[in-house]
Design a protein around this motif. Structure first.
Motif, short mmCIF file in Angstrom:
data_model
loop_
_atom_site.label_atom_id
_atom_site.label_comp_id
_atom_site.label_asym_id
_atom_site.label_seq_id
_atom_site.Cartn_x
_atom_site.Cartn_y
_atom_site.Cartn_z
N ALA A 1 131.37 87.26 96.05
CA ALA A 1 130.83 86.43 97.18
C ALA A 1 129.82 85.46 96.52
N ASN A 2 129.08 85.83 95.46
CA ASN A 2 128.15 85.26 94.82
C ASN A 2 128.52 84.44 93.51
N PRO A 3 128.70 83.12 93.72
CA PRO A 3 129.17 82.48 92.54
C PRO A 3 128.32 82.57 91.00
N VAL A 4 127.03 82.57 91.37
CA VAL A 4 126.18 82.73 90.29
C VAL A 4 126.42 84.26 89.59
N ALA A 5 126.55 85.24 90.52
CA ALA A 5 126.80 86.58 89.79
C ALA A 5 128.08 86.27 89.24
N VAL A 6 129.24 85.61 89.81
CA VAL A 6 130.46 85.79 89.00
C VAL A 6 130.35 84.92 87.88
N SER A 7 129.54 83.75 87.75
CA SER A 7 129.38 83.11 86.60
C SER A 7 128.77 84.00 85.44
N ARG A 8 128.09 84.89 85.73
CA ARG A 8 127.58 85.85 84.56
C ARG A 8 128.84 86.63 83.95
N ILE A 9 129.60 86.86 84.76
CA ILE A 9 130.89 87.67 84.07
C ILE A 9 131.50 86.77 83.23
N PHE A 10 131.63 85.56 83.23
CA PHE A 10 132.35 84.58 82.43
C PHE A 10 131.54 84.64 81.32
N ARG A 11 130.27 84.39 81.39
CA ARG A 11 129.23 84.26 80.14
C ARG A 11 129.44 85.37 79.29
N ALA A 12 129.17 86.67 79.98
CA ALA A 12 129.08 87.98 79.07
C ALA A 12 130.52 88.21 78.38
N LYS A 13 131.65 87.81 79.10
CA LYS A 13 132.95 88.04 78.37
C LYS A 13 132.97 86.90 77.39
N GLY A 14 132.64 85.75 77.77
CA GLY A 14 133.38 84.54 76.71
C GLY A 14 134.37 84.26 77.27
N ARG A 15 134.58 84.34 78.53
CA ARG A 15 136.21 84.04 79.12
C ARG A 15 136.14 82.42 79.76
N PRO A 16 137.35 81.89 79.67
CA PRO A 16 137.26 80.66 80.01
C PRO A 16 137.27 80.52 81.70
N ALA A 17 136.45 79.64 82.27
CA ALA A 17 136.08 79.61 83.66
C ALA A 17 137.48 79.36 84.41
N ASP A 18 138.42 79.15 83.97
CA ASP A 18 139.51 78.88 84.89
C ASP A 18 140.70 80.26 85.00
N HIS A 19 140.07 81.11 84.37
CA HIS A 19 140.80 82.81 84.38
C HIS A 19 140.40 83.21 85.89
N PRO A 20 141.21 83.37 86.73
CA PRO A 20 140.99 84.18 87.93
C PRO A 20 140.52 85.62 87.68
N LEU A 21 139.60 86.09 88.61
CA LEU A 21 139.27 87.44 88.74
C LEU A 21 139.94 88.19 89.65
N ILE A 22 139.89 89.62 89.19
CA ILE A 22 140.64 90.46 90.69
C ILE A 22 139.08 90.99 91.50
N VAL A 23 139.46 90.75 92.74
CA VAL A 23 138.51 91.23 93.86
C VAL A 23 138.78 92.62 94.00
N HIS A 24 137.92 93.49 93.73
CA HIS A 24 138.21 95.05 94.33
C HIS A 24 137.40 95.33 95.53
N LEU A 25 138.21 95.91 96.39
CA LEU A 25 137.75 96.36 97.58
C LEU A 25 137.92 97.59 97.90
N PRO A 26 136.89 98.18 99.18
CA PRO A 26 136.94 99.88 99.09
C PRO A 26 138.01 100.08 100.16
N GLY A 27 138.86 99.29 100.73
CA GLY A 27 139.80 99.80 101.40
C GLY A 27 140.74 98.72 102.21
N ALA A 28 141.87 98.68 102.72
CA ALA A 28 143.19 97.80 102.80
C ALA A 28 142.39 97.12 104.31
N ASP A 29 141.58 97.57 104.93
CA ASP A 29 140.89 97.13 106.01
C ASP A 29 139.94 95.93 105.78
N TRP A 30 139.56 95.67 104.60
CA TRP A 30 138.76 94.60 103.89
C TRP A 30 139.84 93.44 103.64
#
Ligand code: TXA
Ligand code: MG
Length: 345
Positions: free
Chosen positions: A32-61
């Motif tokens: 939910a934090n775009p700044v945090a998510v941008s750190r993933i792209f920087r660390a990986k050197g991944r193009p910004a238009d590649h979507p990421l998988i969101v991991h949740l604790p349960g289907a109720d989320w």
């Protein structure tokens, strides 16, 4: 503070934490934090238009992150979550563009690794906001295009400087990335396989009675790409690749290919499957890395084998091609991509 508390505190602060999942290690950030998510792209050197998988604790989320969820999604959730299956669904309002690559869909998965679930539960419990919250965006914890990590050591070697914390949950028991199924085209459209994995179309058919559309053929991935084609970075031909050039060879031709390659290359390594009746006695042979005979065993061992072979700075890896039957499809896919992207840097 426990490791889990430390991980949650770092994630809340927008930092990156590498977490074990049953498939491969993930590089997690607050989705939910775009700044945090941008750190993933920087660390990986991944193009910004590649979507990421969101991991949740349960289907109720799930309903916080997706809308128009078809009945089949709930059936699949019931049958395979927590587990190595990612569902692509229509994204809920408020899901950051940084996570979806600007697409109107979102990839969701509930991982089965106990440590990942502990982090996810504690992270979500620390969340009091409404809407898309309590999820961790986590791609595989490797630099873009390189081999996925299946041990904490792989993450340390590839990304050690870039992550605040690596949670060590031991070797990943599945060993290859989750199956991705696209359910975003509405209830009428058949589900579509975007990335093969441990959960096979046959398993899905037997759990739900529904057939999954096969993926685009790799050779047509680029030629047929249209504006509506989802961007699956795993669909780039060159992916999951070692630095050492690698060639796939049919089992029956491998001995001859090795002899020939040794005549023209200074150092050649082989990656082969043990014959079903072998005891593994020659598994120490200097130039050959032996994989188990069965598909699940190969999936579990494959990336570690490629990491180890890659570390030997050989001139060429000859890898035994795998059978064409359904249980081998995901492994054949990863091997083909590894061979295609190998030796590029
Ligand atoms: O097993 C896994 O799925 C691992 C672990 C860490 O959960 N994660 C993983 O993430 O493999 P990553 O980012 O390396 O690969 C995720 C794939 C990418 O190919 C991405 O393009 C695709 O999922 N993907 C994510 N969201 C998508 C979406 N909305 N539409 C289509 N593809 C999507
Ligand atoms: Mg990846």
């Amino acid at each position: 503070m426990s490791d889990i508390d430390t991980a949650v505190a770092l994630l809340r602060a927008g930092q990156l934490v590498a977490i074990p999942t049953e498939t491969v290690y993930g590089l997690a950030a607050d989705a939910a934090n775009p700044v945090a998510v941008s750190r993933i792209f920087r660390a990986k050197g991944r193009p910004a238009d590649h979507p990421l998988i969101v991991h949740l604790p349960g289907a109720d989320w799930l309903e916080r992150w997706a809308i128009n969820i078809p009945p089949l999604a709930w059936e699949l959730a019931e049958a395979f979550w927590p587990g190595p299956l990612t569902l692509i669904l229509q994204r809920a309002p408020g899901v950051p563009d940084a996570v979806t690559g600007g697409q109107d869909t979102v990839g969701i998965r509930i991982p089965a690794h106990p440590l990942a679930l502990e982090v996810l539960r504690a992270f979500a419990a620390s969340e009091h906001g409404v809407g898309p919250r309590g999820g961790l965006a986590a791609p595989s914890a490797n630099r873009f295009g390189r081999l996925s990590p299946t041990t904490a050591e792989h993450v340390r070697t590839d990304l050690g400087d870039a992550v605040s914390l690596i949670l060590d949950g031991g070797p990943c028991p599945v060993g290859i990335e989750s199956t991705i199924i696209d359910l975003s085209r509405g209830s009428e459209a058949p589900p579509r396989l975007l990335r093969p994995g441990r959960v096979t179309p046959a398993m899905i058919a037997s759990a739900t009675g529904i057939d999954v559309e096969p993926p685009f053929l790799p050779s047509s991935t680029h030629a047929n790409a249209t504006a509506s084609t989802p961007r699956v970075s795993g669909s780039l031909d060159a992916h999951y690749a070692p630095r050492t050039p690698m060639r796939l060879v049919a089992r029956e031709n491998l001995d001859a290919a090795l002899t020939e390659a040794q005549g023209t290359h200074s150092r050649v390594l082989a990656l082969r499957r043990l014959p079903c009746d072998a005891k593994g006695s020659d598994a120490t042979s200097a130039s050959t890395f032996w994989l188990p005979a069965d598909a699940e065993g190969v999936a579990r061992a494959l990336y570690d084998a490629l990491h180890q072979l890659d570390a030997q700075n050989a001139e060429l890896i000859l890898a035994e091609a795998v059978p064409e039957s359904a249980e081998w499809v995901a492994i054949a896919d990863r091997l083909r991509r590894a061979a295609c992207g190998a030796g590029r840097s």
